[in-house]
Design a protein around this motif. Structure first.
Motif, mmCIF file in Angstrom:
data_model
loop_
_atom_site.group_PDB
_atom_site.id
_atom_site.type_symbol
_atom_site.label_atom_id
_atom_site.label_comp_id
_atom_site.label_asym_id
_atom_site.label_seq_id
_atom_site.Cartn_x
_atom_site.Cartn_y
_atom_site.Cartn_z
ATOM 1 N N ALA A 131 0.367 5.161 0.701
ATOM 2 C CA ALA A 131 1.187 4.479 1.703
ATOM 3 C C ALA A 131 0.328 3.540 2.541
ATOM 4 C CB ALA A 131 1.888 5.490 2.608
ATOM 5 N N ALA A 132 0.879 2.372 2.868
ATOM 6 C CA ALA A 132 0.244 1.402 3.766
ATOM 7 C C ALA A 132 1.280 0.333 4.084
ATOM 8 C CB ALA A 132 -0.997 0.773 3.131
ATOM 9 N N ASP A 133 1.042 -0.405 5.155
ATOM 10 C CA ASP A 133 1.892 -1.537 5.491
ATOM 11 C C ASP A 133 1.404 -2.736 4.681
ATOM 12 O OD1 ASP A 133 3.465 -3.514 6.536
ATOM 13 O OD2 ASP A 133 2.743 -3.318 8.600
ATOM 14 N N LEU A 134 2.080 -3.027 3.583
ATOM 15 C CA LEU A 134 1.620 -4.040 2.646
ATOM 16 C C LEU A 134 2.042 -5.454 3.015
ATOM 17 C CD1 LEU A 134 2.290 -2.147 -0.721
ATOM 18 C CD2 LEU A 134 0.110 -2.400 0.480
ATOM 19 N N ASN A 135 3.055 -5.599 3.881
ATOM 20 C CA ASN A 135 3.527 -6.944 4.228
ATOM 21 C C ASN A 135 3.522 -7.208 5.728
ATOM 22 O OD1 ASN A 135 5.573 -5.176 4.782
ATOM 23 N ND2 ASN A 135 7.169 -6.272 3.678
ATOM 24 N N ASN A 136 2.770 -6.392 6.475
ATOM 25 C CA ASN A 136 2.533 -6.632 7.905
ATOM 26 C C ASN A 136 3.813 -6.725 8.738
ATOM 27 O OD1 ASN A 136 -0.373 -6.843 7.657
ATOM 28 N ND2 ASN A 136 -0.029 -8.843 6.703
ATOM 29 N N ASP A 137 4.805 -5.871 8.413
ATOM 30 C CA ASP A 137 6.032 -5.859 9.198
ATOM 31 C C ASP A 137 6.144 -4.627 10.085
ATOM 32 O OD1 ASP A 137 6.501 -3.895 7.334
ATOM 33 O OD2 ASP A 137 8.432 -4.682 6.652
ATOM 34 N N GLY A 138 5.064 -3.826 10.149
ATOM 35 C CA GLY A 138 5.059 -2.637 10.981
ATOM 36 C C GLY A 138 5.686 -1.417 10.343
ATOM 37 N N LEU A 139 6.087 -1.509 9.083
ATOM 38 C CA LEU A 139 6.695 -0.391 8.372
ATOM 39 C C LEU A 139 5.807 0.000 7.193
ATOM 40 C CD1 LEU A 139 10.390 -1.697 8.234
ATOM 41 C CD2 LEU A 139 9.443 -0.003 9.834
ATOM 42 N N LEU A 140 5.683 1.314 6.966
ATOM 43 C CA LEU A 140 4.872 1.787 5.855
ATOM 44 C C LEU A 140 5.602 1.583 4.530
ATOM 45 C CD1 LEU A 140 3.248 5.146 7.061
ATOM 46 C CD2 LEU A 140 2.123 2.946 6.649
ATOM 47 N N ASP A 141 4.907 0.992 3.580
ATOM 48 C CA ASP A 141 5.403 0.819 2.224
ATOM 49 C C ASP A 141 4.706 1.830 1.316
ATOM 50 O OD1 ASP A 141 6.799 -1.672 3.050
ATOM 51 O OD2 ASP A 141 4.753 -2.420 3.254
#
Length: 306
Positions: A131-141
């Motif tokens: 898990a990580a925030d891959l698109n810098n929107d503040g949500l974990l992907d």
């Protein structure tokens, strides 16, 4: 974990007297985190015997745990992960269900047990996930290894949690055994590292907004398991380590804006099944811990980087 029992670490790379916790037959992947908000870490453990059961061992402090309590029964549990998916400060549970080809979310509402499972379909045979925030929107992907490649589950705003799926494919086209996420190029973007059944390690370099360049392929040895990412060389760049089933450790040192550099392989023997990083001797350096199915043991390798 040896024979279904948890071992506790102590400062200086030594171990305290063993304390055993019954787990059930064939304990598998687990997540270690504070799930009930009492500041004492608990264990969420997948037990793959017959119909797989996800269980919770409540931490009591001092390395002690209460008897395991079932959270739910599922298909085949892989890649158990703790993550705060809804940004409420509580640790949720995520795991891949290999036999049902989905990722299952168990949201933590603050009062155990977890909420009813939410599932998101993946390509067939999902294995490890990260898990990580891959698109810098503040949500974990999420990134999930599957038979088709690495499924990227982009977390969409709103409730309940939903995902948009993209798939990264490796050059070999082989099923993915393991996935890790880390900024191995030092550009501030989370890259995806995946190893496959062909023995290749693929590094998908992030270009921003959850887009990735074509993978750089590295030789990862025979039937390797999940890679781990961490700063092994004390240069503030996350490096890559991976152990294969022939008992060889592979390490690549990261360099800023360049391909990871392979280091001489290290024969560690046995039959490694799992690799983790931890600072065992409190010297500020990440050491290696290997689960060895050949020796039925956990083995540690201390980092002597100067």
């Amino acid at each position: 974990m040896e024979g279904g029992r948890l071992h506790l670490g102590a400062p200086g790379g030594q171990f305290t007297q063993r304390q055993d916790v019954p787990t059930g037959i064939r304990p598998g992947e687990f997540a270690y985190d504070d799930f009930d908000g009492d500041a004492i870490p608990d264990v969420a453990l997948g037990v793959n015997s017959g119909l797989a059961t996800l269980t919770l061992l409540k931490g009591l402090g001092g390395g002690r745990f209460a008897s395991s309590q079932p959270i739910g029964q599922f298909g085949t549990i892989f890649g158990v992960l703790s993550a705060d998916l809804d940004n409420d400060g509580r640790r949720d549970l995520v795991f891949s269900d290999y036999s049902k080809s989905n990722v299952t979310l168990l949201m933590n509402g603050g009062a155990m047990p977890f909420s009813p499972p939410q599932t998101t379909n993946t390509h067939s045979s999902p294995t490890e996930l990260a898990a990580a925030d891959l698109n810098n929107d503040g949500l974990l992907d999420l990134a999930v290894g599957t038979a088709a490649g690495v499924d990227i589950l982009l977390h969409l705003p709103g409730t309940p949690i939903t995902f948009e799926t993209r798939t990264l494919r490796t050059a070999s086209g082989q099923p993915i055994h393991g996935v890790a996420i880390g900024d191995v190029t030092g550009d501030g973007q989370p890259d995806i590292i995946a190893n496959d059944a062909h023995g290749d390690l693929s590094v998908f370099v992030a270009t921003g907004n959850a887009d990735f360049d074509k993978a750089v392929t590295l030789d990862a040895g025979f039937s390797s398991h999940s890679p781990v990412v961490g700063d092994l060389s004390a240069d503030r760049l996350p490096d890559i380590a991976l152990a294969d089933q022939s008992g060889v450790l592979h390490v690549w040192f990261s360099q800023a804006n360049g391909s990871p550099i392979p280091q001489p392989t290290l024969p560690i023997g046995g039959r490694p099944t799992c690799l983790r990083l931890a600072d065992l001797d409190d010297d500020g350096l990440l050491d290696l811990v290997v689960a060895d199915a050949g020796r039925f043991a956990l083995r540690s390798f201390m980092n002597l980087t100067k």
